[in-house]
Write an enzyme that holds these catalytic residues in place. Sequence first.
Site, PDB file in Angstrom:
ATOM      1  N   HIS A 190      59.663   6.824 -24.673  1.00 54.16           N
ATOM      2  CA  HIS A 190      59.204   6.219 -23.417  1.00 54.16           C
ATOM      3  C   HIS A 190      57.723   5.842 -23.535  1.00 54.16           C
ATOM      4  CE1 HIS A 190      57.214   9.955 -22.284  1.00 54.16           C
ATOM      5  NE2 HIS A 190      58.362  10.620 -22.315  1.00 54.16           N
ATOM      6  N   HIS A 246      55.205   8.369 -25.193  1.00 52.64           N
ATOM      7  CA  HIS A 246      55.218   8.465 -26.662  1.00 52.64           C
ATOM      8  C   HIS A 246      54.518   7.251 -27.273  1.00 52.64           C
ATOM      9  CE1 HIS A 246      59.181  10.508 -25.537  1.00 52.64           C
ATOM     10  NE2 HIS A 246      58.342  11.476 -25.838  1.00 52.64           N
ATOM     11  N   CYS A 295      61.101  28.352 -22.501  1.00 52.38           N
ATOM     12  CA  CYS A 295      61.446  27.021 -21.985  1.00 52.38           C
ATOM     13  C   CYS A 295      61.983  26.180 -23.134  1.00 52.38           C
ATOM     14  CB  CYS A 295      60.232  26.328 -21.357  1.00 52.38           C
ATOM     15  SG  CYS A 295      60.580  24.585 -20.979  1.00 52.38           S
ATOM     16  N   CYS A 352      60.038  22.838 -23.688  1.00 51.88           N
ATOM     17  CA  CYS A 352      58.804  22.992 -24.488  1.00 51.88           C
ATOM     18  C   CYS A 352      59.097  23.608 -25.851  1.00 51.88           C
ATOM     19  CB  CYS A 352      57.797  23.907 -23.806  1.00 51.88           C
ATOM     20  SG  CYS A 352      57.128  23.332 -22.253  1.00 51.88           S
ATOM     21  N   CYS A 394      59.356  26.473 -15.607  1.00 49.95           N
ATOM     22  CA  CYS A 394      58.309  26.103 -16.564  1.00 49.95           C
ATOM     23  C   CYS A 394      57.292  25.210 -15.832  1.00 49.95           C
ATOM     24  CB  CYS A 394      58.937  25.334 -17.732  1.00 49.95           C
ATOM     25  SG  CYS A 394      57.724  24.379 -18.659  1.00 49.95           S
ATOM     26  N   HIS A 415      57.844  21.430 -17.370  1.00 52.20           N
ATOM     27  CA  HIS A 415      59.120  20.748 -17.137  1.00 52.20           C
ATOM     28  C   HIS A 415      59.689  20.965 -15.743  1.00 52.20           C
ATOM     29  CE1 HIS A 415      58.878  20.443 -21.546  1.00 52.20           C
ATOM     30  NE2 HIS A 415      59.573  19.341 -21.366  1.00 52.20           N
ATOM     31  N   LYS A 440      53.657  14.069 -14.807  1.00 50.85           N
ATOM     32  CA  LYS A 440      53.676  13.593 -16.186  1.00 50.85           C
ATOM     33  C   LYS A 440      54.932  12.750 -16.381  1.00 50.85           C
ATOM     34  CE  LYS A 440      54.278  15.264 -20.904  1.00 50.85           C
ATOM     35  NZ  LYS A 440      55.296  16.048 -21.557  1.00 50.85           N
ATOM     36  N   LYS A 474      61.244  11.982 -19.606  1.00 52.83           N
ATOM     37  CA  LYS A 474      62.533  11.292 -19.618  1.00 52.83           C
ATOM     38  C   LYS A 474      63.200  11.326 -18.246  1.00 52.83           C
ATOM     39  CE  LYS A 474      62.145  12.141 -24.257  1.00 52.83           C
ATOM     40  NZ  LYS A 474      61.838  13.261 -25.137  1.00 52.83           N
TER      41      LYS A 474
END
Length: 539
Positions: free
Chosen positions: A31, A34, A140, A143, A163, A166, A314, A317
């Site tokens: 995405h 990255h 997690c 992570c 987490c 996430h 953040k 996905k």
Amino acid sequence: MAATADDTTTEARRSAYYVTTPIYYVNDRPHLGHAYTTVAGDVLTRWHRQRGERTWYLTGTDEHGQKILRTAEANGVSPQEWCDKLVEEAWKPLWRHLNIANDDFIRTTQERHTARVQEFVQDLHDKGEIYKGGYSGPYCVGCEEYKLPGELLPGATEDEKLCPIHKKPVEWLEEENYFFRLSAYGPKLLEFYAANPDFIQPASARNEVLRFVEQDLKDLSISRSTFNWGVPLPWDEKHVLYVWVDALQNYITAAGYGSDPERFAELWPASVHLVGKDILRFHAVIWPAMLMAAGLPLPKRVVANGWLMVGGEKMSKSNLTGIAPQDLTSHFGVDAYRYYFLRAIPFGTDGSFSWEDFTARYTSELANDYGNLASRLAAMVGKYFEGRLPAATAAGPAEQVVADGLAAAVKTADRKIGEDLDFAGGIAAIFEFVKLVNGYLTEQEPWKVAKDTSEEGQARLATILYTAAEALRATAVLLNPLMPESSQKLWESLGAEASLGALAEQTVDTVADWGRLPAGSQVTKGEILFPRLEEKPAA
Ligand code: MSP
């Protein structure tokens, strides 16, 4: 033996500027986040290449661990099949599409990696750096990391904990594991950070790491025995290596560690590890400690970039809101894509993407300031000099201002992009210069001077057009690492390829030498560099 000046020079010549990206998990497609890090690394490496240095750019994929295993299982294929498919169909094609000039692509399932990883951990085991113990704690899978109870967020029920990255429930793991004696490395790490103040950047990242290491470090669980998708420990095949300990070694296995000593000596230690701020501790604490334990030199710098945010979170996905890099490149083009994120977000801080901001920058900076300058110049050389670049025979103080502006821009951009990784600042300096050239043309009014058919008038006209063309010659070189496609088009339209050779061969140290583009060069009206945008596609 004491090093002589000569040794130092040989050393400098032998070592390459080696840049790495994190290796990405292939549980899903790439995405914008990255692509952000990968484009930054590409621009940094290309900048150094344009300085005439030997460079090496590494990216790749992280293919082991529970996250990948579960994704493959959910899709009814083997983890290896899953990785092969995603790498070939999604990851490599995106990097090609974005013009990423990586020299290597490492996959952690390749034997060139796994065999070396086994040797590395065996060596640590032999040195007494690894011991067997038990561990239980919240983990997690997103992570791939044990969490500290204090950092978790409350979940939907009293028992559920989330987490912090996430925002998904952590799992309680209890296992017999092997441990790496990380706790022994706290003082050595602090000593290293003190002796190498530039090791971790930016300063906020460095402070975070210092605060973390100043507390007592705990030993690190480095193996898992409840699943087998990983590198088996050579001395106990019931265990696979913890995915992070496996993954971090990609930076040395790809560089020839244990297989090609000459290449390894040239590449290692890496010049820059680019990482997202979420994976800073792995790179600035665990990785250096592992290298110290193995007796290998530490990377020169770890530079953390901020996050691309969507709606205050953040970008990941699950909250992508449907934007893939290709959705943006199909609208704005690849060069503008590479430009936008590095220009708009100061490297190291979080930033948000918006269509409106991208559109505004595209139109004012790329299409109007830069693209129009190039097409106006080509049109005027065509109209007044039949496409042959005239000589500057009547240069005066106004032209000196342009030449001086270029020298200043090169100096600033070279420091900011090449050394400080302040991409936004470096690009701004180049575009300030573009503005200066536009201002110069507005003041000199070549379209009016053209009406003066006296010898003096024609000499002035020739000088003005030469000055603008020469400024564009330099701009093409300076923007080549960032926007290779449009720079090449401009280079060709100035006729520079024929007289000065390939754009990639032009070096930063000579770019400000005024007068490099020879009079007589064939200037052609090439393709429009940044065409008007179509309507924004429907959401
Ligand atoms: N596999 C590990 C890295 C191992 S390196 C030895 C990993 N992979 S990841 O695919 O989850 O993320 C890798 C990196 O992608 C992040 O650290 C960061 O560099 C980048 N990004 C992922 N999401 C991002 C944003 N929303 N914004 C900016 N970069 C982000 O962690």
